[in-house]
Design a protein around this motif. Structure first.
Motif, mmCIF file in Angstrom:
data_model
loop_
_atom_site.group_PDB
_atom_site.id
_atom_site.type_symbol
_atom_site.label_atom_id
_atom_site.label_comp_id
_atom_site.label_asym_id
_atom_site.label_seq_id
_atom_site.Cartn_x
_atom_site.Cartn_y
_atom_site.Cartn_z
ATOM 1 N N GLN A 76 0.655 -3.304 25.765
ATOM 2 C CA GLN A 76 2.070 -2.954 25.615
ATOM 3 C C GLN A 76 2.755 -2.717 26.961
ATOM 4 N N GLN A 77 1.966 -2.675 28.032
ATOM 5 C CA GLN A 77 2.535 -2.386 29.338
ATOM 6 C C GLN A 77 3.024 -3.668 30.005
ATOM 7 N N PRO A 78 4.189 -3.621 30.655
ATOM 8 C CA PRO A 78 4.764 -4.829 31.272
ATOM 9 C C PRO A 78 3.856 -5.476 32.304
ATOM 10 N N ALA A 79 3.066 -4.658 33.005
ATOM 11 C CA ALA A 79 2.248 -5.193 34.092
ATOM 12 C C ALA A 79 0.937 -5.799 33.614
ATOM 13 N N GLU A 80 0.689 -5.757 32.294
ATOM 14 C CA GLU A 80 -0.586 -6.261 31.774
ATOM 15 C C GLU A 80 -0.763 -7.740 32.087
ATOM 16 N N ASP A 81 -1.912 -8.075 32.617
ATOM 17 C CA ASP A 81 -2.273 -9.472 32.862
ATOM 18 C C ASP A 81 -2.713 -10.069 31.540
ATOM 19 N N LEU A 82 -1.765 -10.719 30.863
ATOM 20 C CA LEU A 82 -2.033 -11.168 29.501
ATOM 21 C C LEU A 82 -3.157 -12.189 29.433
ATOM 22 N N LYS A 83 -3.391 -12.890 30.523
ATOM 23 C CA LYS A 83 -4.455 -13.890 30.488
ATOM 24 C C LYS A 83 -5.820 -13.260 30.309
ATOM 25 N N SER A 84 -5.921 -11.988 30.725
ATOM 26 C CA SER A 84 -7.231 -11.337 30.641
ATOM 27 C C SER A 84 -7.651 -11.094 29.216
ATOM 28 N N SER A 85 -6.694 -11.132 28.283
ATOM 29 C CA SER A 85 -7.050 -10.921 26.882
ATOM 30 C C SER A 85 -7.125 -12.221 26.113
ATOM 31 N N SER A 86 -6.957 -13.333 26.804
ATOM 32 C CA SER A 86 -6.997 -14.628 26.146
ATOM 33 C C SER A 86 -8.377 -14.915 25.595
ATOM 34 N N PRO A 87 -8.469 -15.306 24.312
ATOM 35 C CA PRO A 87 -9.787 -15.580 23.741
ATOM 36 C C PRO A 87 -10.471 -16.766 24.403
#
Length: 661
Positions: free
Chosen positions: A623-634
């Motif tokens: 939920q945080q803006p700075a989250e590296d969304l790729k790190s949660s990519s399956p």
């Protein structure tokens, strides 16, 4: 979000007066009143009230006059709950005007029919005295105590969050690791917000209902919300011993084993009433006490109770007195001789203050419960089977369900889910639209087959959601099969958790793929790895997790400033592991995670609880803006550790099958 929550208000009585359709409509009306400043004032209400149902016989001028009596300043801001109370009050007056006494009396049953939230000065005084007594010697707070109940010291002191965190630890010792509380003399806004976040998540973890209370409400010290939360915390403290585990002498209240099981299923308040009636019956008092308000107003029950518990201080004049106010004064004098005068005044007894009467009776119980030490009966109570793991899971699921804001509050998981209604409420939030409410029966349910219908629908929905429910039927829930109920609830909790993460990832990445346990595992490993640390977990049952270091590194990875490494141990022995585990839970709650595990779950590496902890941290991080969304990519996760993904998927299926069979 994965579930439809609807419009919730903090006052359960107020919530019960409206359907969700009505609340949504009223909320829409209220929001439309907001000015450019975002506020709704008393003066804004009359025109919109004229458009609402049930106010046909009141003119706009009459409505303005009525509202003005409760709050003369038309420019005062009001909130949504005050708006609802004003509406109910006007409906009652409208009904009275046209002679509909039935409707009028219904709405006037509200504890408060004034426009704004009123502050009960007696309760405030009582709570201030409680805090002064229990926290007066606290190293940090003692320079601010004692507080003056006649002033606003309480509301000033709660603004930094320390007081409420300390009060929670008084109610349930060890809930908050005080190393996680920010206790500088002057806190910045971030630190103050962290304290209040820790407070609210910890309050949920001890059983408080904190629906519609946010950190900003506590930072601003909104009086009715602050007092409401403090009231719940103190109540939990005072009722902590009202169970057979803490007070096995309570077995004297029942006659046989069936009654013992029934006693174990009662809420602490009902156990307290049962205890009171037990002594009153022995004393010859004929009228049963069913509440802590109207049944106690005349003081007779108190007189009988104190005379039988403390005959050495008894006085005939207490019962001979015809004036309830005078009798109440004599009762307080009697209680003072037992050193249990605290919490109540004669005026509170006569007026029937529910919260203060309950606190007073609980205080009498603590000082002199009058129960005989029957070793045979106590031994019987102590022999009642209780599996520690089952008890911990029951606690976790009960607190989780209550945190969802359902209308039904549960006290005993295995008893309260047997009619199926609570489970249907939770399923409807986890999977909106899955419940066929037309085919469901709402409590109280007298006909057994209606309970079975509810539970059959619960199992059918579970199967539609691909839960592992081999050989599980609705009757297993009706019969209170603990193993199967826990297995079902774990799958429901896990489903809800994965749906939340899936929806969050969909909104942030546009990916609607199903979230799996493996995705959570790999996200956590990648997150820690991204900070240059070497800690990794092979699975959610990896025994190396028991020292807590991995989770502290994970928490530090998602928010570097949240972990104070100077208080972290190496986790080399049981004591150090316990210190780390306790700190992890408080730091996660301080961050914003709503979790219900215990330190033992981390130390013993309870696979289910380790998964919920990791998922909660992931949910906050995403939920945080700075989250590296790729790190949660399956895709990325699977490439990094495909074997771990396969193992977690397999172990999850195996565990569900083992639990359900």
């Amino acid at each position: 979000m994965s579930g439809f929550v609807g419009v919730l208000v903090s006052d359960q009585w107020l919530q019960s007066q409206f359907t969700q359709v009505q609340l949504r409509s009223l909320k829409s009306k209220f929001v439309s009143l907001r000015t450019e400043s975002g506020k709704v004032t008393v003066g804004d209400l009359p025109p919109v009230m004229m458009t609402l149902n049930g106010l046909k016989d009141l003119t706009e001028d009459e409505i303005r006059e009525i509202l003005g009596k409760s709050n003369p300043n038309a420019g005062d801001e009001i909130d949504f709950e005050a708006f609802l109370r004003a509406y109910l009050n006007l409906q009652a007056l409208d009904a009275a005007k046209k002679g509909d006494s039935k409707t009028s009396s219904t709405f006037l049953k509200a504890a408060t029919t004034t426009l704004l939230h009123t502050i009960n000065d007696s309760e405030k005084t009582s709570y201030v005295a409680h805090i002064n007594n229990y926290l007066g010697e606290d190293p940090f707070l003692k320079k601010y105590l004692p507080m003056d109940p006649a002033k606003n010291d309480l509301f000033d002191l709660v603004k930094d969050g320390v007081l409420l965190c300390k009060l929670i630890n008084i109610a349930v010792p060890g809930t908050i690791d005080e190393r996680a509380i920010n206790t500088k003399k002057i806190l910045n806004p971030w630190e103050r917000n962290e304290n209040h976040t820790l407070c609210l998540n910890s309050a949920k973890a001890i059983g408080c209902t904190v629906v519609n209370i946010g950190t900003q409400d506590l930072i601003e010290a909104r009086p009715h919300l602050v007092l409401g939360l403090i009231s719940q915390i103190i109540k939990i403290q005072l009722l902590a011993d009202l169970n057979l585990k803490k007070t096995p002498q309570l077995v004297e209240l029942v006659d046989d084993s069936n009654d013992v099981e029934e006693l174990m299923s009662l809420s602490p308040e009902k156990v307290l009433l049962k205890w009171m009636n037990f002594h009153l019956q022995k004393a010859g008092y004929k009228k049963p006490i069913t509440n802590f308000s109207s049944d106690l107003k005349d003081g007779e029950a108190y007189a009988y109770l104190l005379n039988t518990l403390a005959p050495e201080h008894s006085s005939v004049s207490t019962l001979d007195t015809k004036d309830p106010a005078k009798r109440a004064e004599l009762i307080i004098q009697h209680a003072e001789k037992l050193d249990c005068k605290r919490y109540i005044s004669p005026k509170d007894i006569v007026e029937g203050s529910t919260n203060l009467n309950l606190a007073f009776v609980a205080n009498i119980f603590h000082h002199r419960n009058g129960l005989a030490v029957d070793n045979q009966k106590i031994s019987f109570a102590e022999m009642m089977p209780e599996d520690e793991q089952t008890s911990r899971e029951e606690r976790c699921f009960r607190l989780w369900i209550n945190s969802l804001g359902n209308f039904t509050y549960i006290n005993n998981l295995f008893e309260d889910v047997r009619n199926g209604w609570v489970l249907l409420e939770v399923l409807d939030k986890a999977s909106p639209g899955s419940v066929k409410w037309k085919h469901a029966s709402k409590p109280p349910i007298k006909m057994p087959f209606r309970k079975l219908e509810n539970c059959n629908q619960v199992v059918n929905i579970g199967k539609e959601l691909n839960f592992s429910l081999v050989n599980v039927a609705g009757n297993d829930i009706v019969q209170g099969n603990k193993k199967l109920i826990l297995a079902f609830l774990w799958q429901l909790m896990r489903f809800n958790m994965l749906q939340l993460l899936k929806n969050l990832r969909f909104h942030s990445q546009g990916q609607g793929k199903e979230m799996t346990d493996a995705d959570i595992l790999n996200w956590a490993n990648n997150k820690v790895k991204s900070t240059g640390r070497n800690s990794q977990m092979d699975s959610f049952k990896d025994k190396s997790l028991s020292d807590g270091v991995f989770f502290l590194e994970l928490l530090s990875a998602v928010e570097p400033r949240v972990v104070n490494w100077s208080v972290v141990t190496k986790g080399e022995d049981d004591e150090e592991k316990k210190l780390n585990a306790t700190y992890i839970i408080s730091v996660a709650r301080k961050l914003g995670c709503s979790i219900f595990l215990l330190p033992e779950d981390i130390i013993e590496v309870n696979q289910k609880m380790i998964l919920t902890l990791t998922a909660s941290i992931m949910y906050w991080s995403l939920q945080q803006p700075a989250e590296d969304l790729k790190s949660s990519s399956p895709t990325t996760a699977a490439e990094d550790d495909g074997s771990a993904a396969a193992e977690m998927t397999s172990s999850s299926k195996d565990e569900n099958n083992d639990s359900a069979n």
